[in-house]
Every structure is written in structure tokens, then in C-alpha cells.
Design an enzyme around this catalytic site. Structure first.
Site, PDB file in Angstrom:
ATOM      1  N   GLU A  46      97.736  70.946 -18.904  1.00 42.84           N
ATOM      2  CA  GLU A  46      98.211  70.472 -19.601  1.00 42.84           C
ATOM      3  C   GLU A  46      97.654  68.587 -20.152  1.00 42.84           C
ATOM      4  O   GLU A  46      98.271  68.368 -19.185  1.00 42.84           O
ATOM      5  CB  GLU A  46      99.156  70.240 -20.228  1.00 42.84           C
ATOM      6  CG  GLU A  46      99.995  70.063 -21.165  1.00 42.84           C
ATOM      7  CD  GLU A  46     100.860  70.222 -22.529  1.00 42.84           C
ATOM      8  OE1 GLU A  46     101.816  70.434 -21.553  1.00 42.84           O
ATOM      9  OE2 GLU A  46     101.159  70.041 -23.695  1.00 42.84           O
ATOM     10  N   GLU A  71      98.653  62.820 -18.036  1.00 41.76           N
ATOM     11  CA  GLU A  71      99.572  62.375 -19.356  1.00 41.76           C
ATOM     12  C   GLU A  71      99.274  60.906 -19.511  1.00 41.76           C
ATOM     13  O   GLU A  71      99.705  60.242 -18.071  1.00 41.76           O
ATOM     14  CB  GLU A  71     101.200  62.407 -19.146  1.00 41.76           C
ATOM     15  CG  GLU A  71     101.558  61.660 -19.811  1.00 41.76           C
ATOM     16  CD  GLU A  71     101.338  61.328 -22.312  1.00 41.76           C
ATOM     17  OE1 GLU A  71     101.566  62.581 -22.638  1.00 41.76           O
ATOM     18  OE2 GLU A  71     100.755  60.486 -22.279  1.00 41.76           O
ATOM     19  N   ASP A 121      95.891  62.605 -29.401  1.00 46.65           N
ATOM     20  CA  ASP A 121      95.875  61.779 -30.465  1.00 46.65           C
ATOM     21  C   ASP A 121      94.524  61.178 -31.157  1.00 46.65           C
ATOM     22  O   ASP A 121      93.505  61.705 -30.844  1.00 46.65           O
ATOM     23  CB  ASP A 121      95.354  60.650 -29.314  1.00 46.65           C
ATOM     24  CG  ASP A 121      96.643  59.972 -29.034  1.00 46.65           C
ATOM     25  OD1 ASP A 121      97.756  60.318 -29.611  1.00 46.65           O
ATOM     26  OD2 ASP A 121      96.769  59.307 -27.368  1.00 46.65           O
ATOM     27  N   LYS A 125      90.385  56.640 -37.521  1.00 46.97           N
ATOM     28  CA  LYS A 125      89.144  55.205 -37.834  1.00 46.97           C
ATOM     29  C   LYS A 125      88.113  55.842 -37.495  1.00 46.97           C
ATOM     30  O   LYS A 125      87.572  55.903 -36.367  1.00 46.97           O
ATOM     31  CB  LYS A 125      89.456  54.426 -37.681  1.00 46.97           C
ATOM     32  CG  LYS A 125      90.863  54.030 -38.120  1.00 46.97           C
ATOM     33  CD  LYS A 125      91.228  52.075 -38.020  1.00 46.97           C
ATOM     34  CE  LYS A 125      92.701  51.379 -38.740  1.00 46.97           C
ATOM     35  NZ  LYS A 125      92.658  50.667 -38.336  1.00 46.97           N
ATOM     36  N   ASP A 157      98.274  69.089 -35.850  1.00 48.99           N
ATOM     37  CA  ASP A 157      98.280  68.735 -37.152  1.00 48.99           C
ATOM     38  C   ASP A 157      96.655  67.768 -38.498  1.00 48.99           C
ATOM     39  O   ASP A 157      97.341  67.807 -39.115  1.00 48.99           O
ATOM     40  CB  ASP A 157      99.165  67.807 -37.165  1.00 48.99           C
ATOM     41  CG  ASP A 157      99.124  66.304 -37.397  1.00 48.99           C
ATOM     42  OD1 ASP A 157      98.949  66.667 -35.609  1.00 48.99           O
ATOM     43  OD2 ASP A 157      98.718  65.580 -37.389  1.00 48.99           O
TER      44      ASP A 157
HETATM   45  C1  LIG Z   1     100.342  62.430 -29.663  1.00 57.21           C
HETATM   46  S1  LIG Z   1     100.646  63.113 -27.924  1.00 57.21           S
HETATM   47  C2  LIG Z   1     101.610  64.257 -28.663  1.00 57.21           C
HETATM   48  C3  LIG Z   1     102.289  64.587 -26.416  1.00 57.21           C
HETATM   49  C4  LIG Z   1     103.002  66.380 -27.173  1.00 57.21           C
HETATM   50  N1  LIG Z   1     101.478  67.010 -26.036  1.00 57.21           N
HETATM   51  C5  LIG Z   1     103.149  66.397 -27.850  1.00 57.21           C
HETATM   52  O1  LIG Z   1     102.629  67.795 -28.611  1.00 57.21           O
HETATM   53  O2  LIG Z   1     104.182  66.116 -28.158  1.00 57.21           O
HETATM   54  C6  LIG Z   1      99.529  62.798 -27.123  1.00 57.21           C
HETATM   55  C7  LIG Z   1     100.266  62.235 -26.047  1.00 57.21           C
HETATM   56  O3  LIG Z   1      98.009  61.996 -24.796  1.00 57.21           O
HETATM   57  C8  LIG Z   1      98.568  61.556 -23.927  1.00 57.21           C
HETATM   58  N2  LIG Z   1      96.367  61.359 -24.333  1.00 57.21           N
HETATM   59  C9  LIG Z   1      96.316  60.849 -24.598  1.00 57.21           C
HETATM   60  N3  LIG Z   1      94.904  60.496 -24.025  1.00 57.21           N
HETATM   61  C10 LIG Z   1      94.919  61.483 -23.178  1.00 57.21           C
HETATM   62  C11 LIG Z   1      93.990  61.139 -21.272  1.00 57.21           C
HETATM   63  N4  LIG Z   1      92.620  61.570 -21.752  1.00 57.21           N
HETATM   64  N5  LIG Z   1      94.654  61.777 -20.577  1.00 57.21           N
HETATM   65  C12 LIG Z   1      95.799  62.267 -20.653  1.00 57.21           C
HETATM   66  N6  LIG Z   1      97.627  61.831 -21.370  1.00 57.21           N
HETATM   67  C13 LIG Z   1      96.384  61.432 -22.478  1.00 57.21           C
HETATM   68  C14 LIG Z   1      99.232  60.184 -24.867  1.00 57.21           C
HETATM   69  O4  LIG Z   1      99.811  59.547 -23.683  1.00 57.21           O
HETATM   70  C15 LIG Z   1     100.492  60.988 -25.252  1.00 57.21           C
HETATM   71  O5  LIG Z   1     101.416  60.858 -24.826  1.00 57.21           O
END
Ligand SMILES: C[S@@+](CC[C@H](N)C(=O)[O-])C[C@H]1O[C@@H](n2cnc3c(N)ncnc32)[C@H](O)[C@@H]1O
Length: 335
Positions: A46, A71, A121, A125, A157
Site C-alpha cells: 500500500e 508512507e 494526493d 494545480k 475522490d
Molecule cells: C491524502 S493522504 C491519504 C492517506 C490514506 N491513504 C487515507 O486514505 O486516509 C495521501 C498520503 O500519501 C502519502 N504519500 C504521498 N506520496 C507518497 C509516496 N510517493 N510514497 C509514499 N507515500 C506517499 C502522504 O504522505 C499521505 O499520507
């Protein structure tokens, strides 16, 4: 010493766990899942697991799966660690850093059964779109690491990011794309899912299934061998450092940042706090400068389990140059 560095080091210490945290420093990478988990089983990753609720669900629902969570937020890794420890799971390993690093450098070719990405994420933009995870380079990388019939499950979403991902998946030569299935029920219960569902947003789901083998899987950028950490020996006196200005140095594939220097209490050593940025990998290192029978030794301390990479090699080279600037002479180098 810089307070933020102390806090980060303490967090790494708290996170130290003999089994749950993925320790790459003692392994050759790429590394088969059997070596990491001590058993065979489908390898499932994941990426961006946030607080770990979905990972916990997978761990309990599929005790036969070998689950790797990647993460990039240290706070989220810490929260996930506590959640999994409380649940008593034994089939999860956590990696603090980019999932792209795991896919590119850690897991072998054709080894991954499934990759889950929940609410990545969206980087809405236009000028930030190259930061999005599910771009065409990601599908090229994943095509080589997924096992035959392996798949990527995306839940989001964000309609525009969803369309962007589906378009990239359809354009990727080795994938079929299914947008008809529902997301796993547990993916609708993550922290972000709950927030967006409460706001009445639609949740989108796509499955990207590997249909064929790429002739040339993307190569790792870093391969490491345990026990090959670089070092140098210099002649001269370890300098007294009253004040230290942060230094940023570029090398072939990234940057070495000498953040700070300090002497441990009652000790002859000088410790430098160093950050090394390489593609998809950031390491915070302690570089020690200490008396040695042949002169002054410069090396990376094993604290926080650094990986031996071109960046750690550059860190030793740059620290040695700085010491040369303080009047020491380089005598021996292994960098
Ligand atoms: C919007 S949050 C969603 C978190 C979780 N999946 C949820 O649904 O609650 C996006 C997560 O992806 C992590 N993230 C972003 N780019 C990443 C990467 N290249 N490798 C690992 N984690 C990443 C961020 O730190 C963040 O915790």
C-alpha cells in the site's frame, strides 16, 4: 544542536522495532519478500497508507499476505506503527519513504501481487501534476515489478485525477483498465474517505491489471550490499566547532546537506548531521569524525540504519573536503 533534528532522531528511535519496520541497511536490495517476511506469500504494497487503517484491515483479513506499507510522512508511519502493534499483526512491514523507491529498488522484478493506492494526493494545480503518483512513468515501473496478472487498485475522490490515472493506465502498453468494480469496503472507511464521503463526494475506483511483460523492466537506481559503508582517514586534529553554517552540496544524482555539527559530551568525536537527497530517497545521517589509530576516521554511523548509496559516498567525500578546509590532510579514502 538543532532541536528539530533531535526530535526526528528520537522519533526514529521510538519507531525502532525489530520486525515491523523494514530494515534495508542489513540487506542486499532488491530483496525477495521471503527474506523480508521470512515466509512465502503474496506480496501486497500500500503506497501512502496514512494512519494505517486500511493496512490493518488487510493484515487481519489476509493473514497469508505479506504486506508492505510505504508512507512518506513520518507522523503517519508512527501512527500506523502504533495501530498495528495494538492489533498484534505480524504480516506487515513499514517503510518510511517513497513507495516509488520501494517499487524501483527494493522489490524484485515480477514479484508484487497487488498495489493499493487510496486517496493519493491529487496535486490539482497544472504546474504540480508531475508530482502525481499515477503518471505514465509509474505504470512503466509497475509493469516490471508486478507479478503476472498483478494489479494496481486506485480509490480516489478526485474526478480529474481519476481521469488522468485511467488515461495513463490505458495508454500504458502492459495494462488493461477496469472502472466498473466497486472499491473495497474498507477503502471507503479511511480517514480521507470518511472526510470526502461526509462532504458528499463521489468515490471513484479503478483496477489496472498487468496483461503482458515489458521486454525491459525499469532498472533499480540503487543497489546496496550490506557492510560496504564508505569511509575516509585523514591526518590532523579534529577541529573545534563553535558555530556551523548549513552547507548544501550537489553531486551527480542529488544533494548532500551538512546541517549541523556537535561534539557529544565527554567525547573526542565530532558528529555531523547530514541530509542526503537522492531520487526517491532522503536519508538523515550521522557522520562521525573520530580519533583512529591511523589518524582521524570519517564514516557514517549505523544509527537509524542508513543505506550505503552514491549519496552516502558523497556525504563522506564532502565531509572529508570540509575537514581538509579545516587543515586536515586526506590519507585514505573509500568513497
Ligand atoms: C491524502 S493522504 C491519504 C492517506 C490514506 N491513504 C487515507 O486514505 O486516509 C495521501 C498520503 O500519501 C502519502 N504519500 C504521498 N506520496 C507518497 C509516496 N510517493 N510514497 C509514499 N507515500 C506517499 C502522504 O504522505 C499521505 O499520507
Amino acid at each position: 544542536m538543532n532541536g528539530r533534528i533531535t526530535v526526528r532522531i528520537m522519533t526514529v528511535v521510538i519507531l525502532y522495532h525489530p520486525t515491523m519496520l523494514l530494515n534495508l541497511s542489513s540487506r542486499h536490495i532488491p530483496c525477495p519478500a521471503k527474506t523480508i517476511f521470512g515466509r512465502r506469500g503474496p506480496l501486497v504494497i500500500e503506497i501512502g497508507h496514512g494512519n494505517g487503517s486500511f493496512l490493518r484491515h488487510l493484515a487481519i483479513r489476509h493473514p497469508d499476505w505479506n504486506l508492505l506499507g510505504a508512507e512518506s510522512s513520518l507522523g503517519s508511519v508512527s501512527r500506523t506503527f502504533r495501530r498495528l502493534k495494538h492489533a498484534g499483526t505480524t504480516n506487515v512491514r513499514l517503510y518510511h519513504g517513497s513507495g516509488l523507491f520501494i517499487l524501483r529498488n527494493v522489490v524484485p522484478v515480477n514479484s508484487v501481487h497487488r498495489v493499493y493506492i487510496n486517496f493519493p494526493d491529487p496535486w490539482p494545480k497544472k504546474r504540480h501534476q508531475d508530482r502525481r503518483l499515477l503518471q505514465s512513468s509509474f505504470f512503466k515501473l509497475a509493469a516490471g515489478r508486478l507479478a503476472p496478472s498483478g494489479s494496481i487498485w486506485l480509490t480516489t475522490d478526485h474526478a480529474e485525477y481519476f481521469d488522468f490515472s485511467v488515461a495513463n493506465g490505458k495508454a500504458a502498453p502492459h495494462f488493461s483498465v477496469d472502472t466498473t468494480a466497486d472499491p473495497p469496503a474498507a477503502a471507503r472507511k479511511t480517514k480521507y474517505a470518511r472526510r470526502w464521503i461526509d462532504e458528499g463526494k463521489i468515490i471513484y475506483h479503478a483496477r489496472f491489471c498487468k496483461e503482458s511483460e515489458p521486454a525491459h523492466p525499469i532498472k533499480p537506481t540503487i543497489t546496496t550490499q550490506p557492510g560496504t559503508m564508505h569511509h575516509a582517514i585523514l591526518q590532523g586534529t579534529i577541529p573545534d566547532v563553535d558555530a556551523f553554517e548549513k552547507q548544501v552540496h550537489a553531486f551527480d544524482s542529488g544533494h548532500v546537506i551538512l546541517l549541523d555539527a556537535a561534539r557529544p559530551l565527554g567525547d573526542d568525536r565530532l558528529i555531523l548531521f547530514v541530509r542526503v537527497d537522492e531520487p526517491e530517497l532522503t536519508q538523515e545521517l550521522l557522520v562521525e569524525v573520530r580519533p583512529h589509530e591511523q589518524g582521524v576516521f570519517v564514516g557514517v554511523m549505523p544509527f537509524a540504519r542508513p543505506l550505503s548509496t552514491p549519496g552516502t559516498r558523497a556525504a563522506i567525500r564532502i565531509t572529508s573536503r570540509w575537514l581538509e578546509g579545516c587543515g586536515l590532510r586526506l590519507q585514505q579514502q573509500s568513497f
